[in-house]
Structure formats: structure tokens, C-alpha cells
Design a protein around this motif. Structure first.
Motif, PDB file in Angstrom:
ATOM      1  N   MET A  84      -1.184   7.909   4.999  1.00  0.00           N
ATOM      2  CA  MET A  84      -1.837   9.213   5.037  1.00  0.00           C
ATOM      3  C   MET A  84      -3.227   9.118   4.431  1.00  0.00           C
ATOM      4  N   LYS A  85      -4.125   9.970   4.910  1.00  0.00           N
ATOM      5  CA  LYS A  85      -5.492   9.978   4.400  1.00  0.00           C
ATOM      6  C   LYS A  85      -5.515  10.522   2.975  1.00  0.00           C
ATOM      7  N   PRO A  86      -6.199   9.826   2.061  1.00  0.00           N
ATOM      8  CA  PRO A  86      -6.280  10.326   0.677  1.00  0.00           C
ATOM      9  C   PRO A  86      -6.926  11.714   0.616  1.00  0.00           C
ATOM     10  N   GLN A  87      -6.479  12.495  -0.332  1.00  0.00           N
ATOM     11  CA  GLN A  87      -6.975  13.860  -0.518  1.00  0.00           C
ATOM     12  C   GLN A  87      -7.951  13.890  -1.686  1.00  0.00           C
ATOM     13  N   VAL A  88      -9.157  14.385  -1.466  1.00  0.00           N
ATOM     14  CA  VAL A  88     -10.166  14.476  -2.519  1.00  0.00           C
ATOM     15  C   VAL A  88     -10.101  15.869  -3.139  1.00  0.00           C
ATOM     16  N   ILE A  89      -9.986  15.895  -4.457  1.00  0.00           N
ATOM     17  CA  ILE A  89      -9.820  17.155  -5.197  1.00  0.00           C
ATOM     18  C   ILE A  89     -10.970  17.316  -6.184  1.00  0.00           C
ATOM     19  N   ASP A  90     -11.554  18.490  -6.201  1.00  0.00           N
ATOM     20  CA  ASP A  90     -12.579  18.837  -7.185  1.00  0.00           C
ATOM     21  C   ASP A  90     -11.869  19.546  -8.337  1.00  0.00           C
ATOM     22  N   LEU A  91     -11.763  18.868  -9.477  1.00  0.00           N
ATOM     23  CA  LEU A  91     -10.933  19.364 -10.576  1.00  0.00           C
ATOM     24  C   LEU A  91     -11.789  19.801 -11.763  1.00  0.00           C
ATOM     25  N   GLU A  92     -11.583  21.043 -12.207  1.00  0.00           N
ATOM     26  CA  GLU A  92     -12.217  21.493 -13.441  1.00  0.00           C
ATOM     27  C   GLU A  92     -11.379  21.013 -14.621  1.00  0.00           C
ATOM     28  N   THR A  93     -12.023  20.346 -15.575  1.00  0.00           N
ATOM     29  CA  THR A  93     -11.307  19.727 -16.679  1.00  0.00           C
ATOM     30  C   THR A  93     -11.270  20.632 -17.901  1.00  0.00           C
ATOM     31  N   TYR A  94     -10.592  20.154 -18.939  1.00  0.00           N
ATOM     32  CA  TYR A  94     -10.513  20.901 -20.198  1.00  0.00           C
ATOM     33  C   TYR A  94     -11.879  21.015 -20.871  1.00  0.00           C
ATOM     34  N   SER A  95     -12.841  20.192 -20.455  1.00  0.00           N
ATOM     35  CA  SER A  95     -14.212  20.299 -20.977  1.00  0.00           C
ATOM     36  C   SER A  95     -15.072  21.254 -20.154  1.00  0.00           C
ATOM     37  N   HIS A 109     -13.061   3.988  -6.730  1.00  0.00           N
ATOM     38  CA  HIS A 109     -12.880   3.256  -5.481  1.00  0.00           C
ATOM     39  C   HIS A 109     -12.353   1.848  -5.731  1.00  0.00           C
ATOM     40  N   TYR A 110     -12.671   1.287  -6.892  1.00  0.00           N
ATOM     41  CA  TYR A 110     -12.216  -0.062  -7.217  1.00  0.00           C
ATOM     42  C   TYR A 110     -10.688  -0.161  -7.217  1.00  0.00           C
ATOM     43  N   TYR A 111     -10.038   0.938  -7.504  1.00  0.00           N
ATOM     44  CA  TYR A 111      -8.582   0.968  -7.612  1.00  0.00           C
ATOM     45  C   TYR A 111      -7.905   1.448  -6.323  1.00  0.00           C
ATOM     46  N   SER A 112      -8.675   1.633  -5.255  1.00  0.00           N
ATOM     47  CA  SER A 112      -8.146   2.266  -4.041  1.00  0.00           C
ATOM     48  C   SER A 112      -7.073   1.420  -3.349  1.00  0.00           C
ATOM     49  N   LYS A 113      -7.243   0.108  -3.278  1.00  0.00           N
ATOM     50  CA  LYS A 113      -6.235  -0.728  -2.608  1.00  0.00           C
ATOM     51  C   LYS A 113      -4.923  -0.720  -3.386  1.00  0.00           C
ATOM     52  N   PHE A 114      -5.035  -0.750  -4.706  1.00  0.00           N
ATOM     53  CA  PHE A 114      -3.847  -0.653  -5.554  1.00  0.00           C
ATOM     54  C   PHE A 114      -3.160   0.689  -5.330  1.00  0.00           C
ATOM     55  N   ALA A 115      -3.954   1.764  -5.330  1.00  0.00           N
ATOM     56  CA  ALA A 115      -3.407   3.110  -5.142  1.00  0.00           C
ATOM     57  C   ALA A 115      -2.751   3.259  -3.772  1.00  0.00           C
ATOM     58  N   GLN A 116      -3.397   2.740  -2.738  1.00  0.00           N
ATOM     59  CA  GLN A 116      -2.848   2.832  -1.387  1.00  0.00           C
ATOM     60  C   GLN A 116      -1.523   2.071  -1.285  1.00  0.00           C
ATOM     61  N   HIS A 117      -1.473   0.897  -1.903  1.00  0.00           N
ATOM     62  CA  HIS A 117      -0.258   0.089  -1.859  1.00  0.00           C
ATOM     63  C   HIS A 117       0.909   0.827  -2.518  1.00  0.00           C
ATOM     64  N   PHE A 118       0.662   1.406  -3.682  1.00  0.00           N
ATOM     65  CA  PHE A 118       1.743   2.098  -4.379  1.00  0.00           C
ATOM     66  C   PHE A 118       2.121   3.410  -3.684  1.00  0.00           C
ATOM     67  N   SER A 119       1.170   3.980  -2.971  1.00  0.00           N
ATOM     68  CA  SER A 119       1.490   5.158  -2.162  1.00  0.00           C
ATOM     69  C   SER A 119       2.457   4.785  -1.033  1.00  0.00           C
ATOM     70  N   VAL A 120       2.231   3.630  -0.428  1.00  0.00           N
ATOM     71  CA  VAL A 120       3.136   3.147   0.616  1.00  0.00           C
ATOM     72  C   VAL A 120       4.540   2.935   0.043  1.00  0.00           C
ATOM     73  N   LEU A 121       4.615   2.545  -1.230  1.00  0.00           N
ATOM     74  CA  LEU A 121       5.910   2.334  -1.885  1.00  0.00           C
ATOM     75  C   LEU A 121       6.606   3.645  -2.253  1.00  0.00           C
ATOM     76  N   GLY A 122       5.899   4.762  -2.103  1.00  0.00           N
ATOM     77  CA  GLY A 122       6.518   6.063  -2.362  1.00  0.00           C
ATOM     78  C   GLY A 122       5.937   6.833  -3.534  1.00  0.00           C
ATOM     79  N   TYR A 123       4.985   6.255  -4.239  1.00  0.00           N
ATOM     80  CA  TYR A 123       4.377   6.921  -5.382  1.00  0.00           C
ATOM     81  C   TYR A 123       3.278   7.891  -4.929  1.00  0.00           C
TER      82      TYR A 123
END
Length: 283
Positions: free
Chosen positions: A1-12, A42-56
């Protein structure tokens, strides 16, 4: 699935860019990746995609002032490391609110593990994995690397930062440019034996009571074993599994500081990470 980009307001009360990797079939677990200093999500994108395929369900993000979260001129950005810890906390909270019944693993790289000490929402994480997360105090380094850390804290940051109005890491061939107050605070820690404990009376390391996996690797010039030992020892009430991984014993290539997130370790380090999470989040 295509990654979802979220604009998040933080506690700061500032906005950061978060990328959410949704699995086709969920295993009811989430991973939040908190990156190293000046390293883009973006450096972590391949790791993230792989674990997403695993169900995370996996979340990556850029700290405020970096990459896609750089919404104002860097010279005018007054963010510090406490704000970056709030970024980490905010993404943990997003993961919890998005899927309240999922178990969350916070996976940190380098300074991401240090920010745990300033993260008031750290108990939202059911387990923690720190990858080459360490103290930056220069005396934990040896030989040339000690000289390099000394020059970083005592020469590069104090000279280059006021000259440019931010730390010009790109010009120095290091990482992404860093807002001035981040590197000034980072420097204060780096020249003190107690590192971030020198600046804060109350830290959150000891509030962690779950399972923690602390990883380090030989020939890591940014996170030598004893520097990683120092940080892992701050989780005084957690169940800490400390692993200094010798690549030769696993018949894999050198990992050093940045290699863990490269896809060539899919069948080794990534596989064991998946196994550890599954073992240590549901009991």
C-alpha cells in the motif's frame, strides 16, 4: 500500500511530517522509528516498508527543522532537543490513538534513544529497541574517534554555528543542517560526563519497566560499545537485553552506525528484530 503522509501538530505546537506505512493485513503491532540526528525519515523507508509487509503499522517522521518538517527558515528555528523529544512523544501518541489495541515498539537510532529520557509519553511504548543509541560524551571514544568528537564539540559547532546561524552539516559532508539551539544543547551534553543528566533533574529512563533491546556494532565510530553500554544502563527498571553484534559470527557484512537499516540485512538483522518484537510484545 502507498504510504500515508500525515501533518502532525506536536506537543510543542509545531507541525512535523509523519509517514505511516499501513499493512494489507495487520499483526496488531505498531513500530515508531525515531531517527538519528539530521537523518531524514526517508533513510528508514525500506525498513519501514519491509515491516509493513510483515503486518506492522510503521511510523517514520522528521524532527522539526529537518527535512519535510522544515517549515520555516532554519536560521529562525529555535527548536531544541526537548522539542525533538516531544516530536517523538507526539508520534507515539498518534500510533496509540490510531490503533489503541496495538502493541507499540519504539525503535530508535542514535540520538533517538537519548530522547527517551525527555519523552514524557514513553510509557505508551510496550517495548523499545535502541540501535546504536549512546552517550556522546567524548571520553567514551578512543583514538582518532576521540579526537574527532573533541573537534566536533569544541571547534566545529562553536565556530560554524554562529557563522551560519545554524550548524551547516551538509557543507561539512555530515548530515542534514541542524537548528542552532539543537546543536548548542547537544554540545553541552557532549562535553559533560553525565551527558543529558547534566541538564535535567528528572528523566524518564527509569520509568521504563518493559522490555528493551539495546544493539551496538563493532567499528561504529559514532557509537562505540562502552558509549552504548552507558545509555542502556540508564534503563534501571527495565528488562534490558544488551547485544553487541559481531558481524563475522553471523556471516554478514559490517554494520557500523548506519548499516542496520539497509535492506541487505533483511534476512539477518531484520529477521531477528521481527522475532524479538513478537516475543517481547505479547506474553
Amino acid at each position: 500500500m502507498k504510504p500515508q503522509v500525515i501533518d502532525l501538530e506536536t506537543y510543542s505546537k509545531h507541525s512535523i511530517s509523519v509517514t505511516k506505512y499501513n499493512p494489507e493485513t495487520s499483526n496488531l503491532r505498531s513500530i515508531v522509528i525515531s531517527s538519528a540526528t539530521g537523518v531524514l525519515q526517508h533513510y528508514y523507508s525500506k525498513f519501514a516498508q519491509h515491516f509493513s509487509v510483515l503486518g506492522y503499522t510503521v511510523y517514520t517522521f522528521d524532527y522539526f527543522g529537518i527535512g519535510a518538517s522544515n517549515s520555516e527558515k532554519i536560521k529562525e528555528n529555535n527548536v531544541n532537543l526537548s522539542d525533538w523529544a516531544k516530536d517523538q512523544a507526539s508520534v507515539l501518541n498518534l500510533a496509540k490513538e490510531s490503533n489503541p489495541n496495538y502493541k507499540i515498539t519504539l525503535l530508535t537510532h542514535s540520538i533517538g534513544g537519548q530522547l527517551i529520557g525527555l519523552n514524557s509519553k514513553i510509557l505508551l511504548a510496550d517495548s523499545i529497541i535502541t540501535v546504536a543509541s549512546q552517550t556522546g560524551y567524548w571520553k567514551y571514544f578512543k583514538g582518532y574517534n576521540r579526537l574527532r568528537m573533541l573537534s566536533f564539540w569544541y571547534v566545529l559547532i562553536p565556530v560554524a554555528t554562529p557563522l551560519f546561524g545554524f550548524f551547516p552539516a551538509k557543507k561539512l559532508g555530515l548530515f542534514e543542517n541542524i537548528p542552532k539551539n539543537v546543536v548548542y544543547q547537544w554540545r553541552r551534553w557532549g562535553i559533560h560526563p553525565q551527558y543529558l543528566f547534566s541538564e535535567f533533574e528528572t528523566l524518564y529512563f527509569e520509568s521504563v519497566k518493559g522490555n528493551v533491546l539495546s544493539l551496538s556494532f563493532p567499528r561504529d565510530s559514532y557509537a562505540p560499545k562502552q558509549a552504548v553500554d552507558w545509555l542502556s544502563n540508564q534503563f534501571k527498571n527495565a528488562q534490558v537485553e544488551r547485544k553487541h553484534i559481531i558481524p563475522e559470527k553471523l556471516n554478514i557484512e559490517d554494520v557500523k552506525h548506519f548499516g542496520f537499516f539497509r535492506s541487505k540485512f533483511k534476512g539477518s538483522l531484520w529477521k531477528s528484530t521481527d522475532e524479538w518484537i513478537k516475543k517481547n510484545t505479547f506474553k
